[in-house]
Design a protein around this motif. Structure first.
Motif, PDB file in Angstrom:
ATOM      1  N   SER A  13       0.826  -1.203   0.000  1.00 58.22           N
ATOM      2  CA  SER A  13       0.000   0.000   0.000  1.00 58.22           C
ATOM      3  C   SER A  13       0.858   1.250   0.000  1.00 58.22           C
ATOM      4  O   SER A  13       2.072   1.189   0.140  1.00 58.22           O
ATOM      5  N   GLY A  14       0.195   2.362  -0.127  1.00 62.02           N
ATOM      6  CA  GLY A  14       0.844   3.654  -0.032  1.00 62.02           C
ATOM      7  C   GLY A  14       1.909   3.873  -1.085  1.00 62.02           C
ATOM      8  O   GLY A  14       1.698   3.561  -2.260  1.00 62.02           O
ATOM      9  N   PRO A  15       3.049   4.412  -0.667  1.00 57.06           N
ATOM     10  CA  PRO A  15       4.103   4.764  -1.609  1.00 57.06           C
ATOM     11  C   PRO A  15       4.626   3.569  -2.415  1.00 57.06           C
ATOM     12  O   PRO A  15       4.992   3.710  -3.576  1.00 57.06           O
ATOM     13  N   VAL A  16       4.634   2.393  -1.818  1.00 58.15           N
ATOM     14  CA  VAL A  16       5.124   1.207  -2.521  1.00 58.15           C
ATOM     15  C   VAL A  16       4.231   0.892  -3.720  1.00 58.15           C
ATOM     16  O   VAL A  16       4.708   0.689  -4.838  1.00 58.15           O
ATOM     17  N   LEU A  17       2.939   0.885  -3.481  1.00 58.98           N
ATOM     18  CA  LEU A  17       1.993   0.601  -4.552  1.00 58.98           C
ATOM     19  C   LEU A  17       2.025   1.690  -5.617  1.00 58.98           C
ATOM     20  O   LEU A  17       2.000   1.408  -6.810  1.00 58.98           O
ATOM     21  N   ASP A  18       2.114   2.944  -5.182  1.00 56.58           N
ATOM     22  CA  ASP A  18       2.205   4.050  -6.137  1.00 56.58           C
ATOM     23  C   ASP A  18       3.435   3.911  -7.022  1.00 56.58           C
ATOM     24  O   ASP A  18       3.386   4.164  -8.223  1.00 56.58           O
ATOM     25  N   THR A  19       4.548   3.510  -6.436  1.00 59.99           N
ATOM     26  CA  THR A  19       5.783   3.325  -7.198  1.00 59.99           C
ATOM     27  C   THR A  19       5.628   2.193  -8.202  1.00 59.99           C
ATOM     28  O   THR A  19       6.065   2.304  -9.353  1.00 59.99           O
ATOM     29  N   MET A  20       4.994   1.108  -7.781  1.00 59.58           N
ATOM     30  CA  MET A  20       4.779  -0.021  -8.690  1.00 59.58           C
ATOM     31  C   MET A  20       3.916   0.404  -9.874  1.00 59.58           C
ATOM     32  O   MET A  20       4.212   0.067 -11.019  1.00 59.58           O
ATOM     33  N   TYR A  21       2.849   1.152  -9.592  1.00 55.96           N
ATOM     34  CA  TYR A  21       1.981   1.646 -10.671  1.00 55.96           C
ATOM     35  C   TYR A  21       2.759   2.555 -11.617  1.00 55.96           C
ATOM     36  O   TYR A  21       2.628   2.472 -12.829  1.00 55.96           O
ATOM     37  N   PHE A  22       3.575   3.436 -11.046  1.00 54.32           N
ATOM     38  CA  PHE A  22       4.362   4.357 -11.858  1.00 54.32           C
ATOM     39  C   PHE A  22       5.324   3.592 -12.775  1.00 54.32           C
ATOM     40  O   PHE A  22       5.401   3.867 -13.973  1.00 54.32           O
ATOM     41  N   LEU A  23       6.044   2.630 -12.232  1.00 55.78           N
ATOM     42  CA  LEU A  23       7.002   1.859 -13.044  1.00 55.78           C
ATOM     43  C   LEU A  23       6.298   1.052 -14.124  1.00 55.78           C
ATOM     44  O   LEU A  23       6.799   0.928 -15.250  1.00 55.78           O
ATOM     45  N   ASN A  24       5.148   0.506 -13.809  1.00 52.97           N
ATOM     46  CA  ASN A  24       4.377  -0.219 -14.823  1.00 52.97           C
ATOM     47  C   ASN A  24       3.902   0.720 -15.934  1.00 52.97           C
ATOM     48  O   ASN A  24       3.922   0.364 -17.111  1.00 52.97           O
ATOM     49  N   GLU A  25       3.489   1.916 -15.561  1.00 49.40           N
ATOM     50  CA  GLU A  25       3.037   2.895 -16.556  1.00 49.40           C
ATOM     51  C   GLU A  25       4.190   3.307 -17.469  1.00 49.40           C
ATOM     52  O   GLU A  25       4.032   3.406 -18.687  1.00 49.40           O
ATOM     53  N   VAL A  26       5.353   3.538 -16.896  1.00 49.00           N
ATOM     54  CA  VAL A  26       6.527   3.889 -17.699  1.00 49.00           C
ATOM     55  C   VAL A  26       6.858   2.755 -18.661  1.00 49.00           C
ATOM     56  O   VAL A  26       7.139   2.982 -19.838  1.00 49.00           O
ATOM     57  N   ALA A  27       6.822   1.522 -18.177  1.00 51.00           N
ATOM     58  CA  ALA A  27       7.126   0.368 -19.032  1.00 51.00           C
ATOM     59  C   ALA A  27       6.135   0.254 -20.185  1.00 51.00           C
ATOM     60  O   ALA A  27       6.525  -0.112 -21.302  1.00 51.00           O
ATOM     61  N   LEU A  28       4.880   0.566 -19.922  1.00 47.51           N
ATOM     62  CA  LEU A  28       3.878   0.512 -20.989  1.00 47.51           C
ATOM     63  C   LEU A  28       4.078   1.623 -22.020  1.00 47.51           C
ATOM     64  O   LEU A  28       3.946   1.406 -23.213  1.00 47.51           O
ATOM     65  N   ARG A  29       4.406   2.807 -21.551  1.00 46.02           N
ATOM     66  CA  ARG A  29       4.567   3.953 -22.459  1.00 46.02           C
ATOM     67  C   ARG A  29       5.871   3.906 -23.244  1.00 46.02           C
ATOM     68  O   ARG A  29       5.945   4.412 -24.361  1.00 46.02           O
ATOM     69  N   TYR A  30       6.914   3.363 -22.626  1.00 44.54           N
ATOM     70  CA  TYR A  30       8.242   3.339 -23.249  1.00 44.54           C
ATOM     71  C   TYR A  30       8.785   1.911 -23.246  1.00 44.54           C
ATOM     72  O   TYR A  30       9.677   1.568 -22.468  1.00 44.54           O
ATOM     73  N   PRO A  31       8.289   1.053 -24.119  1.00 45.36           N
ATOM     74  CA  PRO A  31       8.683  -0.362 -24.094  1.00 45.36           C
ATOM     75  C   PRO A  31      10.164  -0.606 -24.413  1.00 45.36           C
ATOM     76  O   PRO A  31      10.706  -1.640 -24.038  1.00 45.36           O
ATOM     77  N   ASP A  32      10.831   0.345 -25.060  1.00 41.27           N
ATOM     78  CA  ASP A  32      12.249   0.167 -25.366  1.00 41.27           C
ATOM     79  C   ASP A  32      13.166   0.675 -24.258  1.00 41.27           C
ATOM     80  O   ASP A  32      14.389   0.534 -24.351  1.00 41.27           O
ATOM     81  N   ALA A  33      12.599   1.251 -23.225  1.00 40.11           N
ATOM     82  CA  ALA A  33      13.399   1.779 -22.119  1.00 40.11           C
ATOM     83  C   ALA A  33      13.922   0.630 -21.258  1.00 40.11           C
ATOM     84  O   ALA A  33      13.315  -0.435 -21.180  1.00 40.11           O
ATOM     85  N   PHE A  34      15.049   0.854 -20.627  1.00 43.26           N
ATOM     86  CA  PHE A  34      15.631  -0.135 -19.726  1.00 43.26           C
ATOM     87  C   PHE A  34      15.327   0.271 -18.298  1.00 43.26           C
ATOM     88  O   PHE A  34      15.601   1.388 -17.892  1.00 43.26           O
ATOM     89  N   SER A  35      14.778  -0.636 -17.553  1.00 40.13           N
ATOM     90  CA  SER A  35      14.469  -0.367 -16.161  1.00 40.13           C
ATOM     91  C   SER A  35      15.586  -0.895 -15.268  1.00 40.13           C
ATOM     92  O   SER A  35      15.989  -2.053 -15.369  1.00 40.13           O
ATOM     93  N   PHE A  36      16.066  -0.027 -14.392  1.00 38.96           N
ATOM     94  CA  PHE A  36      17.050  -0.443 -13.401  1.00 38.96           C
ATOM     95  C   PHE A  36      16.373  -0.705 -12.055  1.00 38.96           C
ATOM     96  O   PHE A  36      17.034  -0.935 -11.057  1.00 38.96           O
TER      97      PHE A  36
END
Length: 71
Positions: A13-36
């Protein structure tokens, strides 16, 4: 099946869940990006023999300094 916030029942919950949503959104919008986010870059960027060579050299270095410390 889509994972919904309500399905988590407080396990994340809270910031952890928000961060997960944010990273998933970035991955969807920028599929060629590399996630660290997972903590390590894509292994295909590295020549594995080069890594093993450097590890061997480091172990040799440690052995040499251990030997000097005993003298």
């Amino acid at each position: 099946m889509t994972l919904r916030k309500a399905d988590l029942r407080g396990s994340v919950s809270g910031p952890v869940l928000d961060t997960m949503y944010f990273l998933n959104e970035v991955a969807l919008r920028y599929p060629d990006a590399f996630s660290f986010a997972p903590g390590r870059p894509y292994g295909g960027f590295f020549d594995s023999e080069q890594i093993f060579s450097r590890i061997r050299r480091y172990l040799e270095h440690l052995a040499e300094h251990e030997e000097l410390a005993r003298d």
